[in-house]
Design a protein around this motif. Structure first.
Motif, mmCIF file in Angstrom:
data_model
loop_
_atom_site.group_PDB
_atom_site.id
_atom_site.type_symbol
_atom_site.label_atom_id
_atom_site.label_comp_id
_atom_site.label_asym_id
_atom_site.label_seq_id
_atom_site.Cartn_x
_atom_site.Cartn_y
_atom_site.Cartn_z
ATOM 1 N N ILE A 91 0.862 -1.184 0.000
ATOM 2 C CA ILE A 91 0.000 0.000 0.000
ATOM 3 C C ILE A 91 0.894 1.228 0.000
ATOM 4 C CG2 ILE A 91 -1.879 1.214 1.170
ATOM 5 C CD1 ILE A 91 -2.489 -1.426 2.642
ATOM 6 N N THR A 92 0.681 2.106 -0.967
ATOM 7 C CA THR A 92 1.525 3.295 -1.080
ATOM 8 C C THR A 92 0.651 4.537 -1.201
ATOM 9 O OG1 THR A 92 1.651 2.958 -3.478
ATOM 10 C CG2 THR A 92 3.476 2.100 -2.152
ATOM 11 N N ALA A 93 1.233 5.656 -0.743
ATOM 12 C CA ALA A 93 0.575 6.963 -0.862
ATOM 13 C C ALA A 93 1.646 8.029 -0.799
ATOM 14 C CB ALA A 93 -0.445 7.168 0.257
ATOM 15 N N PRO A 94 1.443 9.145 -1.494
ATOM 16 C CA PRO A 94 2.435 10.224 -1.425
ATOM 17 C C PRO A 94 2.675 10.679 0.011
ATOM 18 C CG PRO A 94 0.821 10.637 -3.166
ATOM 19 C CD PRO A 94 0.320 9.463 -2.394
ATOM 20 N N GLY A 95 3.945 10.791 0.355
ATOM 21 C CA GLY A 95 4.304 11.262 1.684
ATOM 22 C C GLY A 95 4.255 10.216 2.771
ATOM 23 N N GLU A 96 3.901 8.989 2.437
ATOM 24 C CA GLU A 96 3.837 7.908 3.421
ATOM 25 C C GLU A 96 4.828 6.804 3.049
ATOM 26 O OE1 GLU A 96 -0.055 6.307 3.921
ATOM 27 O OE2 GLU A 96 -1.000 8.233 4.369
ATOM 28 N N ALA A 97 5.383 6.165 4.071
ATOM 29 C CA ALA A 97 6.223 4.993 3.829
ATOM 30 C C ALA A 97 5.340 3.843 3.359
ATOM 31 C CB ALA A 97 6.961 4.599 5.101
ATOM 32 N N PRO A 98 5.832 2.991 2.468
ATOM 33 C CA PRO A 98 5.006 1.865 2.010
ATOM 34 C C PRO A 98 4.614 0.950 3.168
ATOM 35 C CG PRO A 98 6.940 2.141 0.598
ATOM 36 C CD PRO A 98 7.141 3.016 1.795
ATOM 37 N N ALA A 99 3.421 0.400 3.074
ATOM 38 C CA ALA A 99 2.954 -0.623 4.007
ATOM 39 C C ALA A 99 2.945 -1.957 3.267
ATOM 40 C CB ALA A 99 1.563 -0.286 4.520
ATOM 41 N N TYR A 100 3.278 -3.021 3.984
ATOM 42 C CA TYR A 100 3.379 -4.335 3.356
ATOM 43 C C TYR A 100 2.540 -5.359 4.105
ATOM 44 C CZ TYR A 100 7.424 -2.276 1.028
ATOM 45 O OH TYR A 100 8.248 -1.455 0.292
ATOM 46 N N GLY A 101 2.131 -6.398 3.390
ATOM 47 C CA GLY A 101 1.405 -7.490 4.005
ATOM 48 C C GLY A 101 1.470 -8.729 3.142
ATOM 49 N N LEU A 102 0.965 -9.833 3.675
ATOM 50 C CA LEU A 102 0.941 -11.104 2.964
ATOM 51 C C LEU A 102 -0.435 -11.721 3.121
ATOM 52 C CD1 LEU A 102 2.898 -13.073 1.396
ATOM 53 C CD2 LEU A 102 2.970 -14.392 3.531
ATOM 54 N N TRP A 103 -1.170 -11.823 1.995
ATOM 55 C CA TRP A 103 -2.451 -12.521 2.001
ATOM 56 C C TRP A 103 -2.188 -14.015 2.155
ATOM 57 C CZ3 TRP A 103 -7.297 -10.055 1.082
ATOM 58 C CH2 TRP A 103 -7.218 -8.715 0.708
#
Length: 398
Positions: A91-103
C-alpha cells in the motif's frame, strides 16, 4: 511448523472489485452509494441488503443476492483463479512509507482470547455477536471469504517487513492495483509454491500474531467451524493507530443531566471556550448543542490497564452508568479515524446526532501491553491505518 498457510483456491481480482471493509462506514447510505457507482464492488457481496436492488430486504433475506453477485463477477472474469498461493501486498501513498502485508490463510485453532488459552493468534477486543452471526451466514452462503483479518506479526516483524519489501521490488508489475478513497494505491502479486513462498510463510508465522482489524471476522471463522481464515499478515512498521470516536444519535437524558451525572460519578467537567477537539490521553471531549466540554473520567485504582483506558471509561462511566446505554445500543455509532473531528461536530450541528464523544487514540504501547497480558480491549477502540482492502483476494472455502 508455521500457522500461516497458502490459500488453496484463491480468486484474484482483475481490478474493480476492491472495497473498504464492510464495518468501516459511519452510515449505511455510503455503502449503497458505492455499490450504485460500482456494482462489482465487494461490498455488494459483503453487505447484500444495502445494494440498491436489495433495499428493503434483511441481511439474511438478501444472502441469495450475494451468491448471484459473486458468481456473476467470477463468470465475467472480474476475478481469476489461482491455486496454493500467497499474495504479496503493498500500500503506497504520497508522503507515506510503504505498508506491506501477505495474504494467506491462518489456523483458526490458534486463536487465543485469554492468558490461559493457548494459541499464537491473539484476539483482543470484545465483539457484537449479531455482527459475527452475519459473517458466519455470509461465508456459508457464498462459500468464500472476501475481507481479510489484519494480523500484526510481533515476533519477526522487522524481518518480514524487509522480506516483503524486497519481494515486491523484485516482482515487477503488480497483478492488479486498486486506489481507495484516500488516494492510497493497493497492489498485489500472487506467489506460487516454492522457496520464496516458504520463506514468507515462515516469517509471517514466526511469532505471536495480534488481531489489528477483524475481531468479528476471526470469531466468525471459529463460530462457523472453519479450519482456517483469510488474513493479511502485516508488520508494526506498516501501521499506525488513529482515533476511534463515538456519536450518540439520541440522548436518553438532557445534556445538563448528563453533565450532572458525570460530576456525581467523580468526573471533572469543564466547559471549553472553543469547539471540541481531539484530546490528549486521559481526557475526553464532548460536543453537544453547540457547546464543548473537557471531561476527565475517574479511573479505578484497583482496575487493570484495560479497565482504565479512556475507551473503557467512556463505555462504563459515560455510556452505561450516566446514559444507561449498552455498548451495542443502536443509538451509538463508532466512528473510525477516516472521519475527522470536524465531520463529527457537523453531524451534531446538522441534527443527525446529539452528542459527539472524542477520545484520544490508543497508543501503540498501550496496545502492546494489553496484548501481552492477553486482555481484551473495549469494543471499537483501535483504528489501524492503512487497512487491508476487501475484494482483492477472495478465498474459496467450499
Amino acid at each position: 511448523m508455521t500457522v500461516v498457510h497458502p490459500i488453496k483456491l484463491a480468486w484474484i481480482t482483475n481490478g474493480g472489485t476492491g472495497a473498504q471493509n464492510y464495518d468501516e462506514f459511519a452510515d449505511d447510505a455510503e455503502i449503497t452509494d458505492i455499490i450504485k457507482g460500482n456494482p462489482h464492488s465487494a461490498l455488494a457481496v459483503e453487505m447484500p441488503h444495502l445494494a440498491p436492488e436489495s433495499l428493503g430486504k434483511s441481511f439474511l433475506e438478501s444472502l441469495p443476492d450475494a451468491v448471484v453477485r459473486l458468481q456473476r463477477d467470477q463468470a465475467e472474469e472480474k476475478y481469476r483463479q489461482a491455486e496454493h498461493v500467497v499474495v504479496l501486498y503493498r500500500i503506497t501513498a504520497p508522503g507515506e512509507a510503504p505498508a506491506y502485508g501477505l495474504w494467506s490463510m491462518v489456523e483458526t485453532g490458534q486463536i487465543s482470547t485469554s492468558a490461559d488459552e493457548p494459541g499464537l493468534v491473539i484476539r483482543n477486543e470484545d465483539v457484537f455477536i449479531s455482527k459475527v452471526r452475519e459473517r458466519v451466514a455470509l461465508a456459508e452462503s457464498v462459500g468464500a471469504l472476501l475481507s481479510p483479518v489484519l494480523l500484526l506479526q510481533t515476533g519477526r516483524g522487522e524481518e518480514l517487513h524487509a522480506a516483503l519489501a524486497e519481494a515486491t521490488d523484485a516482482a515487477g508489475e503488480p497483478a492488479a492495483t486498486d486506489v481507495d478513497a484516500s488516494g492510497r494505491t493497493h497492489a498485489i502479486w500472487p506467489v506460487g509454491a516454492g522457496e520464496l513462498q516458504d520463506r514468507l510463510l515462515a516469517l509471517a508465522g514466526g511469532g505471536e500474531l495480534v488481531v489489528a482489524d477483524g475481531n468479528h471476522r476471526s470469531l466468525a471463522a471459529q463460530t462457523g467451524g472453519l479450519e482456517r481464515f483469510l488474513a493479511v499478515v502485516t508488520t508494526p512498521a506498516s501501521v499506525f493507530i488513529q482515533p476511534y470516536n463515538r456519536l450518540v444519535s439520541e440522548l436518553p437524558a438532557s445534556l445538563d443531566e448528563l453533565l450532572g451525572r458525570l460530576r456525581a460519578a467523580g468526573a471533572t467537567v469543564t466547559e471549553l471556550p472553543r469547539v471540541a477537539q481531539l484530546p490528549a490521553k486521559g481526557t475526553i471531549e464532548l460536543y453537544a448543542a453547540g457547546r464543548s466540554f473537557a471531561v476527565r473520567l475517574p479511573s479505578d485504582p484497583a482496575g487493570t490497564s484495560v479497565e482504565n483506558l479512556d475507551h473503557a471509561l467512556v463505555e462504563r462511566i459515560l455510556l452505561r452508568d450516566s446514559l444507561g446505554l449498552d455498548a451495542g445500543d443502536k443509538r451509538i455509532s463508532y466512528i473510525g479515524g477516516d472521519y475527522p473531528v470536524e465531520w463529527l461536530r457537523g453531524e451534531v450541528d446538522a441534527g443527525r446526532a446529539e452528542l459527539a464523544i472524542l477520545i484520544a487514540p490508543v497508543t501503540v504501547d498501550d496496545f502492546v501491553e494489553v496484548n501481552l497480558e492477553r486482555l481484551k480491549l473495549p469494543r471499537k477502540s483501535t483504528w489501524f491505518t492503512p487497512k487491508a482492502r476487501g475484494g482483492l483476494v477472495v478465498a474459496d472455502i467450499r
